[in-house]
Design an enzyme around this catalytic site. Sequence first.
Site, PDB file in Angstrom:
ATOM      1  N   GLY A 195       0.845  -1.203   0.000  1.00  0.00           N
ATOM      2  CA  GLY A 195       0.000   0.000   0.000  1.00  0.00           C
ATOM      3  C   GLY A 195       0.874   1.245   0.000  1.00  0.00           C
ATOM      4  O   GLY A 195       0.529   2.265   0.586  1.00  0.00           O
ATOM      5  N   ASP A 224      -2.515  -0.038  17.382  1.00  0.00           N
ATOM      6  CA  ASP A 224      -3.581   0.790  17.931  1.00  0.00           C
ATOM      7  C   ASP A 224      -2.927   2.147  18.134  1.00  0.00           C
ATOM      8  O   ASP A 224      -2.042   2.291  18.982  1.00  0.00           O
ATOM      9  CB  ASP A 224      -4.083   0.214  19.265  1.00  0.00           C
ATOM     10  CG  ASP A 224      -5.282   0.995  19.781  1.00  0.00           C
ATOM     11  OD1 ASP A 224      -5.212   2.242  19.806  1.00  0.00           O
ATOM     12  OD2 ASP A 224      -6.291   0.381  20.158  1.00  0.00           O
ATOM     13  N   HIS A 225      -3.350   3.128  17.354  1.00  0.00           N
ATOM     14  CA  HIS A 225      -2.616   4.404  17.354  1.00  0.00           C
ATOM     15  C   HIS A 225      -2.548   5.050  18.720  1.00  0.00           C
ATOM     16  O   HIS A 225      -1.626   5.770  19.028  1.00  0.00           O
ATOM     17  CB  HIS A 225      -3.263   5.399  16.397  1.00  0.00           C
ATOM     18  CG  HIS A 225      -3.450   4.811  15.058  1.00  0.00           C
ATOM     19  ND1 HIS A 225      -4.670   4.416  14.579  1.00  0.00           N
ATOM     20  CD2 HIS A 225      -2.554   4.478  14.135  1.00  0.00           C
ATOM     21  CE1 HIS A 225      -4.504   3.878  13.403  1.00  0.00           C
ATOM     22  NE2 HIS A 225      -3.243   3.894  13.101  1.00  0.00           N
ATOM     23  N   HIS A 246      -9.497   1.643  20.907  1.00  0.00           N
ATOM     24  CA  HIS A 246      -8.840   2.724  21.654  1.00  0.00           C
ATOM     25  C   HIS A 246      -9.386   2.922  23.073  1.00  0.00           C
ATOM     26  O   HIS A 246      -8.631   3.044  24.028  1.00  0.00           O
ATOM     27  CB  HIS A 246      -8.966   4.043  20.899  1.00  0.00           C
ATOM     28  CG  HIS A 246      -8.615   3.938  19.457  1.00  0.00           C
ATOM     29  ND1 HIS A 246      -7.483   3.295  19.021  1.00  0.00           N
ATOM     30  CD2 HIS A 246      -9.234   4.391  18.341  1.00  0.00           C
ATOM     31  CE1 HIS A 246      -7.430   3.363  17.704  1.00  0.00           C
ATOM     32  NE2 HIS A 246      -8.474   4.010  17.262  1.00  0.00           N
TER      33      HIS A 246
HETATM   34  P1  NAD Z   1      -5.340   4.257   0.509  1.00  0.00           P
HETATM   35  O1  NAD Z   1      -6.625   3.890  -0.169  1.00  0.00           O
HETATM   36  O2  NAD Z   1      -4.864   5.662   0.414  1.00  0.00           O
HETATM   37  O3  NAD Z   1      -4.183   3.312  -0.035  1.00  0.00           O
HETATM   38  C1  NAD Z   1      -4.364   1.954  -0.345  1.00  0.00           C
HETATM   39  C2  NAD Z   1      -3.093   1.377  -0.957  1.00  0.00           C
HETATM   40  O4  NAD Z   1      -3.359   0.013  -1.233  1.00  0.00           O
HETATM   41  C3  NAD Z   1      -2.637   2.008  -2.260  1.00  0.00           C
HETATM   42  O5  NAD Z   1      -1.231   2.065  -2.255  1.00  0.00           O
HETATM   43  C4  NAD Z   1      -3.108   1.005  -3.328  1.00  0.00           C
HETATM   44  O6  NAD Z   1      -2.282   0.962  -4.482  1.00  0.00           O
HETATM   45  C5  NAD Z   1      -2.963  -0.286  -2.580  1.00  0.00           C
HETATM   46  N1  NAD Z   1      -3.831  -1.348  -3.124  1.00  0.00           N
HETATM   47  C6  NAD Z   1      -5.187  -1.392  -3.119  1.00  0.00           C
HETATM   48  N2  NAD Z   1      -5.614  -2.532  -3.716  1.00  0.00           N
HETATM   49  C7  NAD Z   1      -4.512  -3.239  -4.077  1.00  0.00           C
HETATM   50  C8  NAD Z   1      -4.281  -4.491  -4.705  1.00  0.00           C
HETATM   51  N3  NAD Z   1      -5.287  -5.292  -5.088  1.00  0.00           N
HETATM   52  N4  NAD Z   1      -2.997  -4.877  -4.892  1.00  0.00           N
HETATM   53  C9  NAD Z   1      -1.975  -4.101  -4.502  1.00  0.00           C
HETATM   54  N5  NAD Z   1      -2.114  -2.900  -3.891  1.00  0.00           N
HETATM   55  C10 NAD Z   1      -3.372  -2.475  -3.697  1.00  0.00           C
HETATM   56  O7  NAD Z   1      -5.512   3.806   2.036  1.00  0.00           O
HETATM   57  P2  NAD Z   1      -4.774   4.424   3.343  1.00  0.00           P
HETATM   58  O8  NAD Z   1      -5.528   5.635   3.807  1.00  0.00           O
HETATM   59  O9  NAD Z   1      -3.333   4.563   3.100  1.00  0.00           O
HETATM   60  O10 NAD Z   1      -5.076   3.326   4.456  1.00  0.00           O
HETATM   61  C11 NAD Z   1      -4.463   2.040   4.467  1.00  0.00           C
HETATM   62  C12 NAD Z   1      -4.779   1.311   5.760  1.00  0.00           C
HETATM   63  O11 NAD Z   1      -4.361   2.072   6.860  1.00  0.00           O
HETATM   64  C13 NAD Z   1      -6.268   1.053   6.002  1.00  0.00           C
HETATM   65  O12 NAD Z   1      -6.377  -0.153   6.697  1.00  0.00           O
HETATM   66  C14 NAD Z   1      -6.681   2.186   6.912  1.00  0.00           C
HETATM   67  O13 NAD Z   1      -7.808   1.829   7.711  1.00  0.00           O
HETATM   68  C15 NAD Z   1      -5.436   2.332   7.749  1.00  0.00           C
HETATM   69  N6  NAD Z   1      -5.249   3.655   8.349  1.00  0.00           N
HETATM   70  C16 NAD Z   1      -5.007   4.763   7.568  1.00  0.00           C
HETATM   71  C17 NAD Z   1      -4.764   5.998   8.159  1.00  0.00           C
HETATM   72  C18 NAD Z   1      -4.464   7.239   7.355  1.00  0.00           C
HETATM   73  O14 NAD Z   1      -4.070   8.237   7.978  1.00  0.00           O
HETATM   74  N7  NAD Z   1      -4.607   7.224   6.047  1.00  0.00           N
HETATM   75  C19 NAD Z   1      -4.787   6.099   9.562  1.00  0.00           C
HETATM   76  C20 NAD Z   1      -5.035   4.961  10.320  1.00  0.00           C
HETATM   77  C21 NAD Z   1      -5.254   3.741   9.701  1.00  0.00           C
END
Ligand code: NAD
Length: 488
Positions: A4, A168-169, A231
């Site tokens: 990701g 868990d942040h 949390h």
């Molecule tokens: P996002 O949608 O911005 O990014 C998703 C990533 O997954 C991208 O890089 C995409 O290319 C990749 N991806 C999706 N489908 C794919 C596939 N089939 N094969 C390969 N790669 C694939 O999501 P995000 O906001 O970065 O969040 C990711 C995780 O982190 C989630 O579980 C979210 O709940 C958690 N999270 C995010 C934040 C935040 O600040 N963004 C905070 C806490 C938790």
Amino acid sequence: MIFGATGDLANRKLFPSLYNLYAKGQLDKFAVVGVARRSLTNEEFQLRVKESVTEHGEAAANLDEFVSKFYYHSHDVTDSSSYIALGKLAEELDENYRLDGNRIFYLAMAPEFFGTIAEHLKKDKLTNVTGFKRLVIEKPFGHDLESAKVLNKQIRTAFSEDEIYRIDHYLGKEMVQNIEVIRFANAMFEPLWNNRYISNIQVTSSETLGVEERGRYYEKSGALRDMVQNHMLQMVSLLAMEPPIKLTTDEIRSEKVRVFRALRPIIGEEVNDYFVRGQYGQGSMNEKEVPAYRQEEMVDPDSNTETFVAGKLMIDNFRWAGVPFYIRTGKRMKAKSTKIVIQFKDIPMDLYYQREQTVNPNLLVIHIQPEEGITLHLNAKKSGQGTEATPVKLNYANKGIDGLNTPEAYEKLLYDSLRGDATNFTHWDEVALSWSFVDNISAVWENTNEHSFPNYESGSMGPEAADKLLKNDGFFWWPVTEIDVDNC
Ligand code: NAD
């Protein structure tokens, strides 16, 4: 390996945090493989990392050297052939960078992929390493106990429990980590930390933001799953746990697990006595009109999803019998604030009763965010003539870092995962016990529509029923906005 790597989390948090660790000399021999769907060259990926650090972190002269260790692998997480190529790249890097066969897999992706990725990592032999292998995963860990069990089974095929780091942040927050120190390093608190001296504990985590663009996810989650299961219950367990015999991961976690085991289950009709749900209506935030939850994007106009939860938790053990732990969390509330208020019992005989002002109870307030610190509310003599008591506050303010999920919190969690310290990550037993507690409540809420929704105005502190919950016990919520560390 970051799965990701083109996503929001990697861009805003992970790259800047890794860079901070590097700049402090805490990342020595390493290489990073970014994995995502999009097709990118290594150079394009390195440029993105560079931009991310410049925009969200504090870049310095060694940034080029840092990004030169980043590689990119375009990959569909459901495709086996892609893992084989990824494995080859990992082996090359292992050799070139002398990484001793150590690998950390960070899943910064939607949770529905966690199980598949773990299974592929095993099947396609990426977990066959000579050094350590660790899996770091984002929340949510399942949707209920059943789905969490399925997910856990999948990831356990490739990783043992002590190789799994469930983030868990809140556990990365400075003042959450400080709860243990405040309790166990101060002679003046631990002797009082029980039902003889504490009347109740209040944990509030309020947000001013609404659901924003997360409507689709939130509709299936709600505040109970999104905040309480993880949390809020984690903070309660740190407040309620017995002193561990040693400060090791296993000892601390097993004391936390005991708290979850002592948590009184709330079942069936009892839910209405112990828990309150809310959903925000329209209102005004910073003099701007904001829509009701049901008017938000991707939200059902008749939605039964809660954006607010207040609850009374009872921990049935010797230390806490009879002491309510009140929790409260919600969106679009009056203030953005996470605070813990420990209210001590009144003194046995109030000599100052019926004077000009009655004596306030002693409070210990732990400010988690946005400001960080501790305030102790005491009573002292009002200066001048007479013997009136007046409230005074002793205050310690940490340098405040606004927000959870900051690169600073991630930096700590990443550092811990590199060192192999899982204390600030959740163990499966904690996840399972907290889901089984929460599942009893969702079972009732999902089967009964709450006809009062929306039942709190945006910009308020939640529905009236949440105040009643405490009033019935002779308490009230200490106002989080008026006990700010800054105002003391
Ligand atoms: P996002 O949608 O911005 O990014 C998703 C990533 O997954 C991208 O890089 C995409 O290319 C990749 N991806 C999706 N489908 C794919 C596939 N089939 N094969 C390969 N790669 C694939 O999501 P995000 O906001 O970065 O969040 C990711 C995780 O982190 C989630 O579980 C979210 O709940 C958690 N999270 C995010 C934040 C935040 O600040 N963004 C905070 C806490 C938790």
